[in-house]
Scaffold this active site. Sequence first.
Site, short mmCIF file in Angstrom:
data_model
loop_
_atom_site.label_atom_id
_atom_site.label_comp_id
_atom_site.label_asym_id
_atom_site.label_seq_id
_atom_site.Cartn_x
_atom_site.Cartn_y
_atom_site.Cartn_z
N HIS A 163 0.81 -1.22 0.00
CA HIS A 163 0.00 0.00 0.00
C HIS A 163 0.84 1.27 0.00
O HIS A 163 0.37 2.35 -0.34
CB HIS A 163 -0.95 0.01 1.20
CG HIS A 163 -2.21 0.78 0.98
ND1 HIS A 163 -2.21 2.13 0.74
CD2 HIS A 163 -3.51 0.40 0.92
CE1 HIS A 163 -3.45 2.56 0.57
NE2 HIS A 163 -4.26 1.52 0.66
N ASP A 201 -1.67 2.05 -4.29
CA ASP A 201 -2.91 2.18 -3.53
C ASP A 201 -4.03 1.40 -4.21
O ASP A 201 -3.84 0.80 -5.27
CB ASP A 201 -3.29 3.65 -3.32
CG ASP A 201 -3.52 4.40 -4.62
OD1 ASP A 201 -3.92 3.76 -5.62
OD2 ASP A 201 -3.31 5.63 -4.65
#
Length: 511
Positions: free
Chosen positions: A484, A488
């Site tokens: 992440h 994303d």
Amino acid sequence: MSMSLGRSVLARAARRSLSSRCNNNNCNFNVSILGGAFNNNSRWFASYPPHEVVGMPSLSPTMESGSISAWNLEEGASFNAGDVICSVETDKATVDFEAQDDGVVAKIIVAAGSGEIPCGTPIMVTVEDAADVPSFKDFVVGAAAASDVAAPAAKEAAPAPTPIAAPTPAAPAAAPAATAPTGERVVASPRAHTIAKERGYGEISALRIVGTGPGGRIIAQDVLDYDPSSAPAPVVAETIAAAAAATPAAAAPVAAAAAPAVSTSPLPEPVKGPGYTDYSLPAAAMELASRLHTSKKNVPHYYLSIDLSLDSLMELRSSLNSTMKLEENDGGISVNDLLMKAAAAAMKTVPAANASWMDSFVRVYDSVDINLVVGNGSSLYAPVIRDVGRRGLKAVSDDVATATSVVEGSDPTTVPGFGDVGTFTMVNLGMFGVKSAAPIIREPQACALALGVIENRIVPNDDAKSEEIYKESVMMTATLSCDHRVVDGAVGAQWLSAFKNHVENPVTLLL
């Protein structure tokens, strides 16, 4: 979110009771800091008035370093419990560092905006009495530590008789510093961490590196000089030599225990115990396990899954193989080869996924080098298939065939790309009947793709001319694991969408 610093009640009580029995020039105390966030940096140096050297706090379970964005207090300023000393930036948030007790800032060691600082590195000195502040005007942690350690070291060395070969064991004594980590945090410079990840070593704490910097700190040059293949060998040799010198009778067991770590001979036979059996692992399997363990701890994983229709892909495979002159044992282009090309094509569409987290920046790669996981158990390998995006299907297929040959008994070290870390990882568990899986990302990569079983499913019929509501289709489920920090949710979804498009419209792979 906040982290408090301060002296513990026991430390203050000890200070009061001992102050009457010793002066500042003879006493040296270790003062406990709340939460143990500062390692052993909080101590008094005998040449200075009573003080505390405060290190960069660990403000979360996973925090290894941070940067000071602003100091709220100046040198000489007093603070009370609850006052914010400074603001610390981590990779996830900016956190206030609060005081739990009263005190005075005697010296700010690290200025605001100095960049990433490993947890435990001294950042300031505090005292109780404001009158002691001028004494720390020229305070330097390294110099203070050297002056304090020099005298005791000399006193300890003096009683050793000259004729006795006491210094001889000193060389073996250094061996434990180069052995596997014992659970303590390893102090290394931010540049050293970056180089380790660039070279695919993973976390420095998992490596056998002896720091040459101040206080054993690992610096960039230490990582540049590190050789994974030869690093364990000196440690084993020194350990065996030390054991032989001390107890010759015990040398053989020590050598036998250490031999598997550096020997290329076959693995020892399984060892049976009461109700269990121990199986030795090859060095390659242990290395892969270590990297995956480190990655799972450090990388913030999340997972995305998608269903793929392989009807068109299967037709293209049959068409391509029918046009090639295949040898008897040559299976031609496989579905896995086409899926690798589709993954590389998706990287071209969404290049942000072909990247690495480098602490202070993100590196995006031009070439798509895919680690293909093959084998299982102790014979689990992940050789690299280079530049999949710019090479033809047949060339990629030949490299995959060579890589998978290790499962059939070939020497893994003869496989091109064996032991290297690419930019992306693929693992196909369909042969085991697994529908989907969530793979562990291998640092410094940002993504890993797991492929499930190929099966016939009844799905809605998308043919407007057909009278049938449903149809039978060859389907597969693919799951993408993402870091992440780099990829994303939106970028991960875009990559999966591009991957699905290339799989279900495979003619795009020939462009």
